[in-house]
Design a protein around this motif. Structure first.
Motif, short mmCIF file in Angstrom:
data_model
loop_
_atom_site.label_atom_id
_atom_site.label_comp_id
_atom_site.label_asym_id
_atom_site.label_seq_id
_atom_site.Cartn_x
_atom_site.Cartn_y
_atom_site.Cartn_z
N UNK A 191 1.11 -0.94 0.32
CA UNK A 191 -0.05 -0.03 0.00
C UNK A 191 0.78 1.82 0.11
N UNK A 192 2.45 0.95 -0.59
CA UNK A 192 2.90 2.41 -0.34
C UNK A 192 3.33 3.27 0.59
N UNK A 193 2.98 2.70 1.78
CA UNK A 193 2.78 3.03 3.24
C UNK A 193 1.83 4.19 3.57
N UNK A 194 1.27 3.58 3.06
CA UNK A 194 -0.61 5.31 2.89
C UNK A 194 -1.43 4.75 3.29
N UNK A 195 -1.34 3.66 4.49
CA UNK A 195 -2.49 2.57 4.59
C UNK A 195 -3.68 1.59 4.16
N UNK A 196 -4.84 2.18 4.37
CA UNK A 196 -6.40 1.64 3.44
C UNK A 196 -5.80 2.33 2.00
N UNK A 197 -5.42 3.36 1.88
CA UNK A 197 -5.62 4.03 0.21
C UNK A 197 -4.71 3.94 -0.69
N UNK A 198 -4.19 3.30 0.07
CA UNK A 198 -2.53 3.00 -0.60
C UNK A 198 -2.77 1.94 -1.85
N UNK A 199 -3.14 0.95 -0.54
CA UNK A 199 -4.02 -0.68 -1.04
C UNK A 199 -4.98 -0.41 -2.65
N UNK A 200 -5.89 0.97 -2.95
CA UNK A 200 -6.30 1.26 -4.53
C UNK A 200 -5.60 1.28 -5.58
N UNK A 201 -4.91 2.41 -4.47
CA UNK A 201 -3.76 3.29 -5.82
C UNK A 201 -3.25 1.63 -6.69
#
Length: 364
Positions: A121-131
């Motif tokens: 997730x690029x180390x940005x929590x839940x939103x990162x996995x969608x990116x």
């Protein structure tokens, strides 16, 4: 603009937009795959000796009693010649006498936790996995476009152009095309499966299959020898490779109603995994569900008996991270990630030179 020009423009610009995310995912994938390979190739000084049903029953009983936090007990096989007690992110290796050989936690390795979450997730929590998911889907589309564009100019294929001879854009571009062609199919699979792992609701329903009504051998409650013997009788030619129990959910407190029922005996549902033959690609895919408290076999399902949608869905995660797949497959996807890092770097350099370099010259 004709169709080829449009596709070329899309291939270049979509690839450029997702280049940073894909470079992060590919480079971290090389690290994660390498760590997995090192674990798999270390036999810990053990030689494979198959266990009898009696030995497997004794192993399950003792390991679950000694390590109640562990969710799976795996028996020695030709590819892993020692006993394993595992749960998410942790594994304990044991010899035939149940002496500890190694106690491993993935996140204890240097940089592993940081690299894992960068990959996820690029180390940005839940939103990162969608990116990450949508960048992976875009990567799959770019790969398909690249295959089509190569097909249009396939007469220009030259094996000697696989590795760049110098740092000129023409040489880097030719290498990008050649190497991209070699890894196009596995790279497409990695990208698409990465997207599907995040949006798992699109495919997990295909794994839910009503068991076929059939009679099973009877076994005694709370008796592993009786229950493993009965399970083996269901598929006498298959290899019994592991036993699993549901993972406990940390931090979840029971409700008052559940606390009131705590004094009642709780059914213990276990899954007994088999391999139909030694060369099977997806291991532990044939499963028997048994109530350990009563000894009743609830269901039995072979991977080969699933509908096509279920068999495909079973491979979504294994194809992405090599779970329950041979070490050779893990080596393949690690190599694909390494080559993908190279060709993406080549394309990023040539695209920036040809797009932004020309504009700078015109402005001058």
């Amino acid at each position: 603009m004709n169709m080829v020009s449009i596709l070329k423009w899309l291939h270049n610009w979509i690839g450029f937009v997702i280049s940073i995310t894909m470079l992060i995912v590919l480079t971290t994938g090389v690290y994660l795959g390498s760590v997995d390979l090192l674990k798999r190739t270390d036999s810990l000084g053990q030689t494979f000796v198959p266990q009898t049903i009696e030995q497997k029953a004794e192993t399950v009983a003792k390991v679950f009693e000694r390590y109640p936090e562990m969710s799976t007990v795996r028996f020695p096989t030709e590819h892993t010649p020692y006993i394993q007690a595992t749960t998410r992110g942790k594994a304990i290796a044991l010899d035939s006498e149940l002496n500890e050989l190694a106690n491993r936690a993935s996140f204890d390795l240097p940089f592993y936790e940081t690299v894992f979450w960068l990959h996820r997730n690029f180390l940005i929590d839940n939103g990162g996995k969608y990116i990450n998911a949508w960048a992976s889907l875009a990567g799959a589309i770019v790969t398909l476009i690249g295959i089509y564009l190569w097909w249009r100019v396939r007469n220009g294929f030259r094996l000697k152009q696989t590795l760049p001879k110098n740092t000129r854009s023409s040489s880097l571009l030719k290498s990008h095309i050649q190497l991209g062609l070699f890894i196009s199919i596995p790279l497409f699979i990695l990208c698409l499966s990465g997207f599907l792992i995040t949006y798992n609701s699109l495919w997990t329903g295909a794994l839910n299959q009503k068991p076929v009504t059939q009679s099973f051998p009877l076994s005694q409650g709370n008796d592993w020898l009786s229950q493993l013997t009965s399970a083996q009788q269901v598929w006498p030619d298959a290899e019994l490779v592991s036993v699993s129990k549901p993972r406990s959910k940390p931090g979840k407190k029971p409700s008052p109603d559940m606390q009131g029922d705590a004094i009642k005996p709780q059914a213990q549902m276990f899954s007994i995994q088999f391999d139909e033959h030694p060369g099977v690609w997806l291991r532990e895919a044939d499963r028997i569900s048994i109530n350990h408290t009563t000894g009743v076999i609830e269901s039995a399902l072979k991977h080969s008996d699933r509908p096509l949608s279920g068999r495909i869905a079973s491979f979504v995660r294994p194809l992405h991270d090599g779970l329950n797949m041979p070490a050779s497959y893990v080596a393949l996807i690690t190599l694909v990630s390494l080559i993908g890092t190279g060709i993406l770097s080549f394309s990023l350099v040539t695209f920036c030179r040809r797009t932004f370099g020309r504009k700078a010259k015109k402005a001058a």
